[in-house]
Design a protein around this motif. Sequence first.
Motif, PDB file in Angstrom:
ATOM      1  N   ASP A 266       4.836   4.740  -0.974  1.00 29.97           N
ATOM      2  CA  ASP A 266       6.338   5.329  -0.568  1.00 29.97           C
ATOM      3  C   ASP A 266       6.075   3.634   0.520  1.00 29.97           C
ATOM      4  OD1 ASP A 266       7.908   7.625   0.445  1.00 29.97           O
ATOM      5  OD2 ASP A 266       6.956   6.622   2.012  1.00 29.97           O
ATOM      6  N   LYS A 267       5.219   3.110   1.193  1.00 27.62           N
ATOM      7  CA  LYS A 267       5.686   2.044   2.179  1.00 27.62           C
ATOM      8  C   LYS A 267       5.744   0.596   1.149  1.00 27.62           C
ATOM      9  CE  LYS A 267       3.060   3.432   6.294  1.00 27.62           C
ATOM     10  NZ  LYS A 267       3.827   4.132   7.132  1.00 27.62           N
ATOM     11  N   LEU A 268       5.341   0.970   0.285  1.00 26.12           N
ATOM     12  CA  LEU A 268       5.632   0.023  -1.093  1.00 26.12           C
ATOM     13  C   LEU A 268       7.146  -0.695  -1.228  1.00 26.12           C
ATOM     14  CD1 LEU A 268       4.945  -2.582  -2.025  1.00 26.12           C
ATOM     15  CD2 LEU A 268       4.254  -1.445  -4.299  1.00 26.12           C
ATOM     16  N   GLN A 269       7.315   0.862  -1.969  1.00 23.67           N
ATOM     17  CA  GLN A 269       8.696   1.128  -2.298  1.00 23.67           C
ATOM     18  C   GLN A 269      10.136   1.166  -1.342  1.00 23.67           C
ATOM     19  OE1 GLN A 269       8.254   1.525  -5.665  1.00 23.67           O
ATOM     20  NE2 GLN A 269       9.712   3.513  -6.112  1.00 23.67           N
ATOM     21  N   ARG A 270       9.775   1.054   0.095  1.00 21.24           N
ATOM     22  CA  ARG A 270      10.132   0.397   0.896  1.00 21.24           C
ATOM     23  C   ARG A 270      11.208  -1.131   0.636  1.00 21.24           C
ATOM     24  NH1 ARG A 270      11.393   5.792   4.054  1.00 21.24           N
ATOM     25  NH2 ARG A 270      10.130   6.817   3.351  1.00 21.24           N
ATOM     26  N   VAL A 271      10.364  -1.604   0.271  1.00 22.12           N
ATOM     27  CA  VAL A 271      10.408  -2.912   0.503  1.00 22.12           C
ATOM     28  C   VAL A 271      11.400  -2.959  -0.193  1.00 22.12           C
ATOM     29  CG1 VAL A 271       9.316  -5.511   0.417  1.00 22.12           C
ATOM     30  CG2 VAL A 271       8.075  -3.703   0.869  1.00 22.12           C
ATOM     31  N   ASN A 272      12.778  -4.711  -0.054  1.00 23.10           N
ATOM     32  CA  ASN A 272      13.329  -4.732  -0.850  1.00 23.10           C
ATOM     33  C   ASN A 272      13.030  -5.863  -1.826  1.00 23.10           C
ATOM     34  OD1 ASN A 272      15.409  -2.923   0.649  1.00 23.10           O
ATOM     35  ND2 ASN A 272      15.465  -4.418   2.345  1.00 23.10           N
ATOM     36  N   SER A 273      12.379  -6.829  -1.379  1.00 18.03           N
ATOM     37  CA  SER A 273      12.080  -8.249  -2.698  1.00 18.03           C
ATOM     38  C   SER A 273      10.544  -7.417  -3.679  1.00 18.03           C
ATOM     39  CB  SER A 273      11.443  -8.766  -2.078  1.00 18.03           C
ATOM     40  OG  SER A 273      11.343  -9.624  -2.394  1.00 18.03           O
ATOM     41  N   LYS A 274      11.914  -7.555  -4.317  1.00 20.92           N
ATOM     42  CA  LYS A 274      10.620  -6.682  -5.587  1.00 20.92           C
ATOM     43  C   LYS A 274       9.394  -7.486  -5.908  1.00 20.92           C
ATOM     44  CE  LYS A 274      13.763  -4.647  -8.647  1.00 20.92           C
ATOM     45  NZ  LYS A 274      14.790  -4.688 -10.358  1.00 20.92           N
ATOM     46  N   PHE A 275       9.678  -9.264  -5.615  1.00 25.92           N
ATOM     47  CA  PHE A 275       7.881 -10.363  -6.104  1.00 25.92           C
ATOM     48  C   PHE A 275       7.089  -9.593  -5.194  1.00 25.92           C
ATOM     49  CE2 PHE A 275       6.374 -14.387  -3.722  1.00 25.92           C
ATOM     50  CZ  PHE A 275       6.072 -14.139  -5.344  1.00 25.92           C
ATOM     51  N   ILE A 276       7.404  -9.785  -3.665  1.00 31.82           N
ATOM     52  CA  ILE A 276       7.479  -8.698  -2.390  1.00 31.82           C
ATOM     53  C   ILE A 276       6.112  -7.925  -2.903  1.00 31.82           C
ATOM     54  CG2 ILE A 276       6.601  -8.440   0.125  1.00 31.82           C
ATOM     55  CD1 ILE A 276       8.306  -9.806   0.853  1.00 31.82           C
ATOM     56  N   SER A 277       6.581  -7.538  -3.886  1.00 34.32           N
ATOM     57  CA  SER A 277       6.420  -5.693  -3.847  1.00 34.32           C
ATOM     58  C   SER A 277       5.155  -5.851  -5.016  1.00 34.32           C
ATOM     59  CB  SER A 277       7.483  -5.077  -4.558  1.00 34.32           C
ATOM     60  OG  SER A 277       8.134  -4.664  -3.495  1.00 34.32           O
ATOM     61  N   PHE A 278       5.528  -6.318  -6.172  1.00 31.85           N
ATOM     62  CA  PHE A 278       4.508  -7.060  -7.125  1.00 31.85           C
ATOM     63  C   PHE A 278       3.161  -8.427  -6.601  1.00 31.85           C
ATOM     64  CE2 PHE A 278       3.335 -10.068 -10.528  1.00 31.85           C
ATOM     65  CZ  PHE A 278       2.340  -9.679 -11.088  1.00 31.85           C
ATOM     66  N   VAL A 279       3.261  -8.558  -5.614  1.00 30.83           N
ATOM     67  CA  VAL A 279       2.462  -9.197  -4.828  1.00 30.83           C
ATOM     68  C   VAL A 279       1.840  -8.336  -3.611  1.00 30.83           C
ATOM     69  CG1 VAL A 279       1.726 -11.069  -3.038  1.00 30.83           C
ATOM     70  CG2 VAL A 279       3.895 -11.964  -4.804  1.00 30.83           C
ATOM     71  N   ILE A 280       2.026  -7.018  -3.153  1.00 24.34           N
ATOM     72  CA  ILE A 280       1.406  -6.472  -2.431  1.00 24.34           C
ATOM     73  C   ILE A 280       0.702  -5.608  -3.404  1.00 24.34           C
ATOM     74  CG2 ILE A 280       1.773  -4.939  -0.458  1.00 24.34           C
ATOM     75  CD1 ILE A 280       3.505  -6.918   0.563  1.00 24.34           C
ATOM     76  N   PHE A 281       0.876  -4.929  -5.066  1.00 22.57           N
ATOM     77  CA  PHE A 281       0.934  -3.319  -5.308  1.00 22.57           C
ATOM     78  C   PHE A 281      -0.251  -3.788  -5.333  1.00 22.57           C
ATOM     79  CE2 PHE A 281      -0.051  -1.703  -8.902  1.00 22.57           C
ATOM     80  CZ  PHE A 281       0.051   0.190  -8.687  1.00 22.57           C
ATOM     81  N   PRO A 282      -1.090  -4.894  -5.816  1.00 21.72           N
ATOM     82  CA  PRO A 282      -2.510  -5.080  -5.888  1.00 21.72           C
ATOM     83  C   PRO A 282      -3.438  -5.352  -5.146  1.00 21.72           C
ATOM     84  CG  PRO A 282      -1.001  -7.149  -7.349  1.00 21.72           C
ATOM     85  CD  PRO A 282      -0.644  -5.905  -6.341  1.00 21.72           C
ATOM     86  N   VAL A 283      -2.562  -5.539  -3.911  1.00 21.62           N
ATOM     87  CA  VAL A 283      -3.847  -5.741  -2.284  1.00 21.62           C
ATOM     88  C   VAL A 283      -3.716  -3.813  -1.973  1.00 21.62           C
ATOM     89  CG1 VAL A 283      -3.023  -6.229  -0.158  1.00 21.62           C
ATOM     90  CG2 VAL A 283      -2.395  -7.353  -1.765  1.00 21.62           C
ATOM     91  N   ILE A 284      -2.055  -3.434  -2.452  1.00 21.68           N
ATOM     92  CA  ILE A 284      -2.795  -1.751  -2.195  1.00 21.68           C
ATOM     93  C   ILE A 284      -4.052  -0.857  -2.660  1.00 21.68           C
ATOM     94  CG2 ILE A 284      -1.506   0.395  -1.920  1.00 21.68           C
ATOM     95  CD1 ILE A 284       1.125  -0.928  -2.050  1.00 21.68           C
ATOM     96  N   ILE A 285      -3.809  -1.492  -4.091  1.00 20.87           N
ATOM     97  CA  ILE A 285      -4.382  -0.662  -4.818  1.00 20.87           C
ATOM     98  C   ILE A 285      -6.360  -0.573  -4.461  1.00 20.87           C
ATOM     99  CG2 ILE A 285      -5.541  -0.423  -7.611  1.00 20.87           C
ATOM    100  CD1 ILE A 285      -2.829   0.889  -6.597  1.00 20.87           C
ATOM    101  N   ILE A 286      -6.413  -2.352  -4.420  1.00 24.05           N
ATOM    102  CA  ILE A 286      -8.064  -2.436  -3.618  1.00 24.05           C
ATOM    103  C   ILE A 286      -7.657  -1.758  -1.873  1.00 24.05           C
ATOM    104  CG2 ILE A 286      -9.199  -4.745  -3.038  1.00 24.05           C
ATOM    105  CD1 ILE A 286      -7.321  -5.739  -4.587  1.00 24.05           C
ATOM    106  N   GLY A 287      -6.999  -2.043  -1.706  1.00 26.12           N
ATOM    107  CA  GLY A 287      -7.305  -1.457  -0.305  1.00 26.12           C
ATOM    108  C   GLY A 287      -7.071  -0.143  -0.338  1.00 26.12           C
ATOM    109  N   VAL A 288      -6.884   1.031  -0.658  1.00 25.00           N
ATOM    110  CA  VAL A 288      -6.561   2.464  -1.152  1.00 25.00           C
ATOM    111  C   VAL A 288      -8.495   2.700  -1.769  1.00 25.00           C
ATOM    112  CG1 VAL A 288      -6.397   4.178  -2.034  1.00 25.00           C
ATOM    113  CG2 VAL A 288      -4.797   3.035  -1.797  1.00 25.00           C
TER     114      VAL A 288
END
Length: 462
Positions: A266-288
């Motif tokens: 949900d926090k990632l969806q609030r990020v406006n940049s698709k590039f940043i979201s693409f980079v952060i998503f794998p980090v979120i998965i690993i973090g979760v």
Amino acid sequence: MDTLYPFEMWEYDQRIKFEWIDIFATVGTAVLILIFSFLFQSRKFKSDKAYKHYLPGLAAKMAGTFFFCAIYLFYYKGGDTVSYFESTMAMVNLFYKDPSKYLEVMLSAPSVEIRSLFDDKTGYPYSYMFFDPHTFMVIKLTSVFSIITSKSYFLTSLLISYLAYFSIWRLFLMFREYAPEVENKLAWAILYFPSPLFWGGGVSKDTYTYMATAMFVFSAHKFFILKKREITSVVLMILASWLIINIKPYIFLVLFPGGLLWIFYDKLQRVNSKFISFVIFPVIIIGVLGLSFYVLNSLGGSMSKFSLERAFETAAVTNHDLKQSYYGGSSFDIGDFDGTVLGMIQLFLPALNAGLFRPYLLVDGTSIVILLAGLENLFLFGVVIYILFATKIKGALKIIAANPILLFCIIFSILFAFMIGLTTSNFGALVRFKIPLIPYFVSALILIDYYYKERKKKDVFF
């Protein structure tokens, strides 16, 4: 350990007695609850039209509870719910005899020493329930209600069901926020769906954990998604987690990681940049995954055989046990699970299918319970097929990816269905165990259908 206690001792003075006073007390209490609820609904309806479902939903919940109690008490003449309550009666007798000993039992883990606090006057809890800490927790909790009702089975079940309804109602209000236009369909999915109405009422593990799962979800939604930082939400999340871990820990194995993914996505969806979201998503998965592993591993002692290090072993043992002939011919077989990761992967699709859509109508049994469950599952299967064809699959995936709540619902439903399909090889148990996923899975299907049609009107996909 059972051989230490003669059969007569734990049976003594512990049979449910159904008397006219129970009927009058239960009916009278039910009428008072409905009158109070009608007045509450009338007041709230002025500001929120969703409350038109409050009283009908509660009435459906109470009806399901009474039907559940009557079936087990008069038709089956026994079952887990009856055994739970008969063990609870011993707890209440102990409270009447010596409240300090009752309090000691409530605050202690089951042991031979604690069981010795009971005697032939109080009766003994069934030993197979007493020495299972998860089962005995249900007896402890139920004893509080049973003290209030003076050991009335129906009235105790009614009060527990009434308490559980508050969490279910809050869950409905939460989902309604996402699409008020399909309010009636969501009410059907959460308040009126048959299997949770029946299996989620009365004295059982399923009632408490069904309530606790809903409590965890709507509290997490309010605190993390809506960002309403209220201490009440934190307390409810902690209480819900405690209930689940102490009654059915395997639910928490799925709910906690799914909840974390929901919050971070949900926090990632609030990020406006698709590039940043693409980079952060794998980090979120690993973090979760990492945080989930750490928390669940830390809770290993509380989760006993459902701890991470013993989960596969427990799943394999349960898978084998529930196939045995002493379960009355209602077993099924998706294949043997050997307790390894490879074995789990090989059985993923059969287990997922079993968890979501079995028993099949007219194929997996002819008892009334199996037939009704089969009819419900046939309907669910039809809805899933309709959604997949209507959205061309790709449309559904896009909608899920764009809505964190749907991502949570689908992941929780899939993982939970897989888990119970893998470990439960008995239809009688399966139809009960699956109810925690029902409101999330069905609500997700309704919202996917609604969002797709709305986007199609705006030519989002085409």
